[in-house]
Write a protein that holds these residues in place. Structure first.
Motif, mmCIF file in Angstrom:
data_model
loop_
_atom_site.group_PDB
_atom_site.id
_atom_site.type_symbol
_atom_site.label_atom_id
_atom_site.label_comp_id
_atom_site.label_asym_id
_atom_site.label_seq_id
_atom_site.Cartn_x
_atom_site.Cartn_y
_atom_site.Cartn_z
ATOM 1 N N LEU A 24 50.555 35.472 46.586
ATOM 2 C CA LEU A 24 49.652 36.342 46.222
ATOM 3 C C LEU A 24 49.520 36.673 44.890
ATOM 4 N N THR A 25 50.577 36.612 44.152
ATOM 5 C CA THR A 25 50.578 36.995 42.785
ATOM 6 C C THR A 25 50.373 35.899 41.768
ATOM 7 N N ARG A 26 50.402 34.735 42.180
ATOM 8 C CA ARG A 26 49.794 33.424 41.487
ATOM 9 C C ARG A 26 48.646 32.818 42.280
ATOM 10 N N PRO A 27 47.621 33.236 42.783
ATOM 11 C CA PRO A 27 46.679 32.652 43.612
ATOM 12 C C PRO A 27 46.085 31.235 42.948
ATOM 13 N N SER A 28 46.188 30.128 43.540
ATOM 14 C CA SER A 28 45.394 28.981 43.000
ATOM 15 C C SER A 28 45.878 27.884 44.007
ATOM 16 N N PRO A 29 45.285 26.752 43.955
ATOM 17 C CA PRO A 29 45.511 25.687 44.978
ATOM 18 C C PRO A 29 47.027 24.946 44.677
ATOM 19 N N ALA A 30 47.279 25.104 43.453
ATOM 20 C CA ALA A 30 48.334 24.573 43.037
ATOM 21 C C ALA A 30 49.891 25.270 43.309
ATOM 22 N N THR A 31 49.706 26.673 43.685
ATOM 23 C CA THR A 31 50.765 27.364 44.129
ATOM 24 C C THR A 31 50.891 27.205 45.654
ATOM 25 N N PHE A 32 49.775 26.986 46.342
ATOM 26 C CA PHE A 32 50.048 26.627 47.692
ATOM 27 C C PHE A 32 50.684 25.247 47.613
ATOM 28 N N GLU A 33 50.297 24.402 46.911
ATOM 29 C CA GLU A 33 50.882 23.019 47.126
ATOM 30 C C GLU A 33 52.473 22.928 46.755
ATOM 31 N N GLN A 34 52.978 23.881 45.946
ATOM 32 C CA GLN A 34 54.228 23.918 45.773
ATOM 33 C C GLN A 34 54.921 24.140 47.204
ATOM 34 N N PHE A 35 54.533 24.665 48.104
ATOM 35 C CA PHE A 35 55.373 24.788 49.432
ATOM 36 C C PHE A 35 54.649 24.006 50.430
ATOM 37 N N LEU A 144 38.211 40.739 52.179
ATOM 38 C CA LEU A 144 37.718 39.888 50.848
ATOM 39 C C LEU A 144 38.814 39.044 50.469
ATOM 40 N N ALA A 145 40.063 39.507 50.439
ATOM 41 C CA ALA A 145 41.054 38.905 49.852
ATOM 42 C C ALA A 145 41.475 37.778 50.901
ATOM 43 N N MET A 146 41.535 38.123 52.313
ATOM 44 C CA MET A 146 41.676 36.784 53.051
ATOM 45 C C MET A 146 40.805 36.043 52.950
ATOM 46 N N ILE A 147 39.522 36.053 52.518
ATOM 47 C CA ILE A 147 38.316 35.030 52.293
ATOM 48 C C ILE A 147 39.001 34.198 51.121
ATOM 49 N N TYR A 148 38.975 35.020 49.817
ATOM 50 C CA TYR A 148 39.741 34.080 48.932
ATOM 51 C C TYR A 148 40.745 33.313 49.025
ATOM 52 N N PHE A 149 41.833 34.001 49.559
ATOM 53 C CA PHE A 149 43.168 33.141 49.508
ATOM 54 C C PHE A 149 42.720 31.899 50.713
ATOM 55 N N GLY A 150 41.962 32.119 51.731
ATOM 56 C CA GLY A 150 41.664 31.013 52.442
ATOM 57 C C GLY A 150 40.891 29.988 52.023
ATOM 58 N N PHE A 151 39.927 30.156 51.015
ATOM 59 C CA PHE A 151 39.336 29.221 50.155
ATOM 60 C C PHE A 151 40.353 28.234 49.404
ATOM 61 N N LEU A 152 41.220 29.129 48.694
ATOM 62 C CA LEU A 152 42.236 28.347 48.171
ATOM 63 C C LEU A 152 43.020 27.588 49.002
ATOM 64 N N ALA A 153 43.549 28.064 50.163
ATOM 65 C CA ALA A 153 44.199 27.250 51.249
ATOM 66 C C ALA A 153 43.588 26.133 51.602
ATOM 67 N N VAL A 154 42.180 26.093 51.969
ATOM 68 C CA VAL A 154 41.573 24.989 52.387
ATOM 69 C C VAL A 154 41.403 24.026 51.363
ATOM 70 N N GLN A 155 41.092 24.345 49.994
ATOM 71 C CA GLN A 155 41.422 23.417 48.996
ATOM 72 C C GLN A 155 42.757 22.411 48.929
ATOM 73 N N SER A 156 43.679 23.216 48.936
ATOM 74 C CA SER A 156 45.059 22.740 48.838
ATOM 75 C C SER A 156 45.546 22.131 50.221
ATOM 76 N N SER A 157 45.479 22.685 51.204
ATOM 77 C CA SER A 157 45.949 22.149 52.613
ATOM 78 C C SER A 157 45.227 20.948 53.137
ATOM 79 N N MET A 158 43.988 20.797 52.879
ATOM 80 C CA MET A 158 43.103 19.764 53.369
ATOM 81 C C MET A 158 42.658 18.835 52.121
ATOM 82 N N ASN A 159 43.262 19.068 51.007
ATOM 83 C CA ASN A 159 42.989 18.502 49.854
ATOM 84 C C ASN A 159 41.164 18.164 49.552
#
Length: 201
Positions: A24-35, A144-159
């Motif tokens: 939540l504090t460092r939103p990016s696909p790279a942050t999701f990928e750390q976990f 809106l936040a859910m949509i934004y973070f969902g967009f980043l999570a799709v990019q990361s989790s599904m590559n």
């Protein structure tokens, strides 16, 4: 004697809350990928059930002050609908991303990544959603936040780093989830209506 399962479950939830804070504090696909390497379906389920329990408890409490809803009705509905909606949506993200755009992520990675932002934002929306006027505005901003973070999570989790592929996957999954939610809501509503007729309440 303390159960050996409880510390493990508590540790999982605490660890995921820390990961949520990072996302939540460092939103990016790279942050999701750390976990992603820590992802597993059981942890995602436990974490989502935390959000379901909080939502159910608050909804059930406020049901005590409204004659048109029941305490147990709200409790059971939230405990069922929150995890069901979450896993239907993430399942659609996985299937659509993999089928239409050849995403290479796994379902546990998708569920885990989405849980990291869904749980804290869901809890926040439940806590402030009961406040008149402010609650509606907060719900809009959280959506809106859910949509934004969902967009980043799709990019990361599904590559799926292509923004169009990730966006289309998210939109189609959202439409599918809304359709599924309408069906489930109708079924649950029908069951509770029948229950009231039988009990005479």
């Amino acid at each position: 004697m303390r159960s050996p399962v409880q510390p493990t479950t508590t540790a999982r939830v605490q660890d995921m809350f820390a990961q949520s804070a990072a996302v939540l504090t460092r939103p990016s696909p790279a942050t999701f990928e750390q976990f992603e390497r820590r992802s597993n379906l059981s942890s995602a389920l436990i974490y989502v059930m935390v959000a379901a329990a909080v939502s159910a408890a608050i909804a059930a409490f406020f049901a005590l002050f409204h004659s048109d809803v029941t305490f147990f009705g709200q409790l059971l509905t939230r405990l069922i609908s929150v995890p069901l909606t979450f896993f239907v949506f993430t399942g659609l993200v996985y299937l659509i991303g993999r089928t239409l755009f050849r995403g290479t992520g796994t379902y546990p990675e998708v569920a885990y990544s989405f849980a990291l932002f869904f749980v804290p934002l869901s809890i926040i929306s439940t806590l402030i959603g009961v406040i008149p006027v402010i609650g509606w505005l907060a719900m809009f901003l959280i959506t809106l936040a859910m949509i934004y973070f969902g967009f980043l999570a799709v990019q990361s989790s599904m590559n799926l780093r292509d923004p169009v592929s990730a966006g289309v996957t998210l939109v189609l999954a959202g439409l599918g989830q809304l359709a599924a939610a309408a069906v489930v809501g109708g079924v649950l509503g029908g069951l509770f209506a029948v229950g009231r007729l039988v009990t005479g309440n």
